[in-house]
Design an enzyme around this catalytic site. Structure first.
Site, PDB file in Angstrom:
ATOM      1  CD  GLU A 144      15.681  12.476  -3.257  1.00 56.40           C
ATOM      2  OE1 GLU A 144      16.886  12.389  -2.946  1.00 56.40           O
ATOM      3  OE2 GLU A 144      14.786  11.827  -2.690  1.00 56.40           O
ATOM      4  CB  VAL A 152       0.708   3.573  -5.125  1.00 55.91           C
ATOM      5  CG1 VAL A 152      -0.083   4.574  -5.973  1.00 55.91           C
ATOM      6  CG2 VAL A 152       1.437   2.588  -6.014  1.00 55.91           C
ATOM      7  CE  LYS A 204       5.031   7.077  -5.972  1.00 56.44           C
ATOM      8  NZ  LYS A 204       5.171   8.537  -5.689  1.00 56.44           N
ATOM      9  CD  GLU A 238      -2.900   1.271   0.344  1.00 54.15           C
ATOM     10  OE1 GLU A 238      -2.762   2.126  -0.547  1.00 54.15           O
ATOM     11  OE2 GLU A 238      -3.873   0.500   0.404  1.00 54.15           O
ATOM     12  N   GLY A 241       1.572   7.371  -0.880  1.00 54.91           N
ATOM     13  CA  GLY A 241       1.908   7.640   0.526  1.00 54.91           C
ATOM     14  C   GLY A 241       0.821   7.193   1.477  1.00 54.91           C
TER      15      GLY A 241
END
Lengths: 407, 407
Positions: free
Chosen positions: B184, B126, B199, B123, B128
């Site tokens: 990032e 994908v 995802k 779970e 969060g």
């Protein structure tokens, strides 16, 4: 072979039988064994293949040991309450779309189900085809949930959408909703908030584990919303939605249904037409929202079949659906809540307004540019209503006072 | 007492341990028995109470018969793939946030889990903290699902939101996202689409039951989007979002990640900042959408703990997580899809444009009022790209060509 029955073959019940036969392979694959529809209880006659399953006698279902699961789409309390109680006592799981019954008798029916190791499931009672009860408990329920706010009534939302998008009056939009079959000839349950308050009571029960008495929930509908409110809300960057909400404060909860201004950037503000959405706010997960069709034959049928699959896969009562009776002072009166109000006035300029309301944020504009509205500072609803009453005795005529909610 | 371990105690792994101890009573109530964290595998040292659980040896976890559940938050393929395989073979359930591993090796790892009667759950890979994999299969998966479209990358969505709301350039918005820790230092995986395509491959696997090779998914990121595109899209009533989608056509699927114009009235168009949303379109249920925080320590930790509860409650492999290998021609090339394009041009007036593109719908406006853009009629992507190439050889310089999607 497992067997189920459907009680009440109206819009939702017939959606269940249609979807069951259409998706039967998928449904049985998920259950892990064959399933068949054995009875349809309805007063009317049925035509076509399903007519062989029709019965007019509830006892046919109650007394048939083969029937393990019963879908209740009768609506209302009588006889659905009596039937559901007897089915659960007989060791059959019951799946329902009957929000009135769940909101009123859920505590008792859930306790019977638990005692008999069967399930009383009601995904379809809130949000039509939107998976919300199941994920609320099963996926995020172990978190600290602080608040739930939802657009829970598609009819009201359709009317408000037409008022905002097409500049319609409430009466015209209501007439249009009736012509399209979105609103009943007597639209009271939808537009006066009774439907939404049943649903928020159920969501609150699932999220916080205690019964919320729907009758005691502060409830305002959308009848008082005017085109002038819409124009000024829009000018200020807000939508108006009928919001049902329940909020935890310590060991108590605040529950209310009312129209509310919501910032246009809010995900709830952009839920339009007959769509519903339920926003769940948690301490650690932040905002999670579930969106979809809040009604309709097949979407609601889909929610019922999801519950049927859950019930058939369960080896015992699912812990996912359980709440207890609540102490008498469980509900916090809505008048004690600290809120802001959107106020629309006739007469009295900005200075007169601030003399009465203190510092406010003015919204200028709207369609004719002459109307004046403002957002008050935060205070309890009771104190703000007292100021509204006071201002009416002075030169400022308050035309509308609508909550502004922070979603 | 049941025991679990955490492998990788970075942002997500430490979110799991924090949330586990914070909500332990609720978690154990749902599981129905006590649960304890026994090991944390990490190369680094740990301070505080958790340090007693630290190990640097994977074998401590693999060989401990008491450990039934392992949370993998290491990321990447090596050594997570080898570790996961060995844990599943040893009869331990594995719960992961590692989208790269699930997208690449999911078919094999799910088969091992099934064979060994344990679970491989993801779970958290994908969306969060958004419950999506579980409800997608458990609540609506028996329906005919036609299509899934999602805003799956929070970094890209934050950048596009700043470009639309604040008029920032892409570079400025990216810099801001980096300063805030949303992006990032090397933002490529986020803004060039690799994260979103992993995802969407996972969502497609769950929804349609067959592996989707992420590497083969048509992928375009957001680097080419300019302020001029934003201004003209806005003038035309559109938002631009990075959309990952997968669509069933017969026995095959079309999968793609690309920026896309979406009507402002669409629920996806109003998903802003770092929020994610996944829209599921079904034949009978219509549109259902799941919305929430697509990343973050505690939201992602919450998704992992939901899976841990599911795994601990399961009596066998959950059917909810299973897909098979796909035939070689399973993916439909994105170039064959019938779409519309938003095209922004320099030079050439409306007549010249329609000579090349046929009938189009012009968007006038944007910030300086001089730019010209239009929406083409529907045609295959391949043919539309050929027309774009042709027009560049004439007096019309195509500056941008972005898909317009019907959500």
């Amino acid at each position: 072979m497992d067997y189920f029955a459907i009680m009440g073959h109206g819009v939702v019940g017939s959606g269940v039988s249609e979807l069951f036969y259409k998706q039967r392979t998928q449904i049985e694959a998920r259950i892990g064994r064959p399933m068949e529809l054995k009875y349809i209880l309805d007063r009317r006659e049925l035509e076509g293949e399903l007519s062989s399953k029709l019965t007019h006698r509830f006892e046919d279902i109650l007394e048939d040991q083969q029937v393990g699961y019963v879908v209740e789409c009768m609506g209302g309390i009588d006889p659905a309450y009596d039937y559901t109680r007897r089915l659960l006592e007989a060791g059959k799981s019951v799946i329902t779309s009957n929000k009135e019954l769940v909101a009123q008798k859920g505590t008792e029916l859930l306790a019977i189900a638990r005692k008999r190791h069967v399930n009383y499931l009601f995904e379809a009672s809130v949000g039509g085809g939107i998976p919300v009860i199941h994920p609320l408990y099963q996926c995020i329920g172990f978190n600290q949930i602080d608040e739930i706010a939802g657009i829970l009534n598609g009819t009201s939302n359709y009317i408000l959408t037409r008022m905002f998008r097409d500049g319609m009056s409430l009466d015209t939009a209501l007439k249009m909703a009736q012509d399209l079959g979105y609103a009943e000839q007597d639209p009271s349950a939808d537009i006066d908030g009774a439907d939404a308050r049943r649903k928020i009571s159920i969501l609150g029960g699932v999220a916080f584990g205690r019964h919320i008495d729907a009758e005691a929930v502060h409830t305002e509908g959308i009848r008082a919303i005017t085109s002038a409110d819409v124009a000024l809300a829009e000018a200020g960057g807000y939508a108006i939605k009928l919001i049902g909400r329940v909020k935890r404060q310590g060991d108590r909860v605040l529950a209310a249904v009312s129209p509310a201004l919501i910032k246009k950037e809010s995900p709830l503000a952009n839920v339009d037409d007959v769509y519903n959405a339920i926003l769940v706010r948690g301490a650690d997960i932040g905002d999670v929202m579930f969106y979809g069709r809040g009604a309709g034959k097949l979407p609601t049928g889909s929610a019922i079949i999801a519950d049927l699959i859950d019930a058939a896969r369960a080896t015992d009562t699912l812990t996912t659906h359980h709440w207890q009776a609540s102490p008498p002072d469980y509900l916090i009166p809505a008048s004690e809540e600290k809120i802001q109000l959107f106020v629309r006035v006739n007469g009295g300029g900005p200075r007169a307004v601030e003399n009465v309301f203190g510092h406010v944020e003015f919204i200028h504009g709207g369609k004719n540019g002459e109307e004046l509205a403002f957002i008050t500072g935060p205070d309890t609803d009771a104190r703000l209503q007292a100021v509204v009453a006071l201002s009416n005795t002075m030169k400022i005529q308050v035309q509308s006072a609508i909550r502004l909610l922070p979603y």
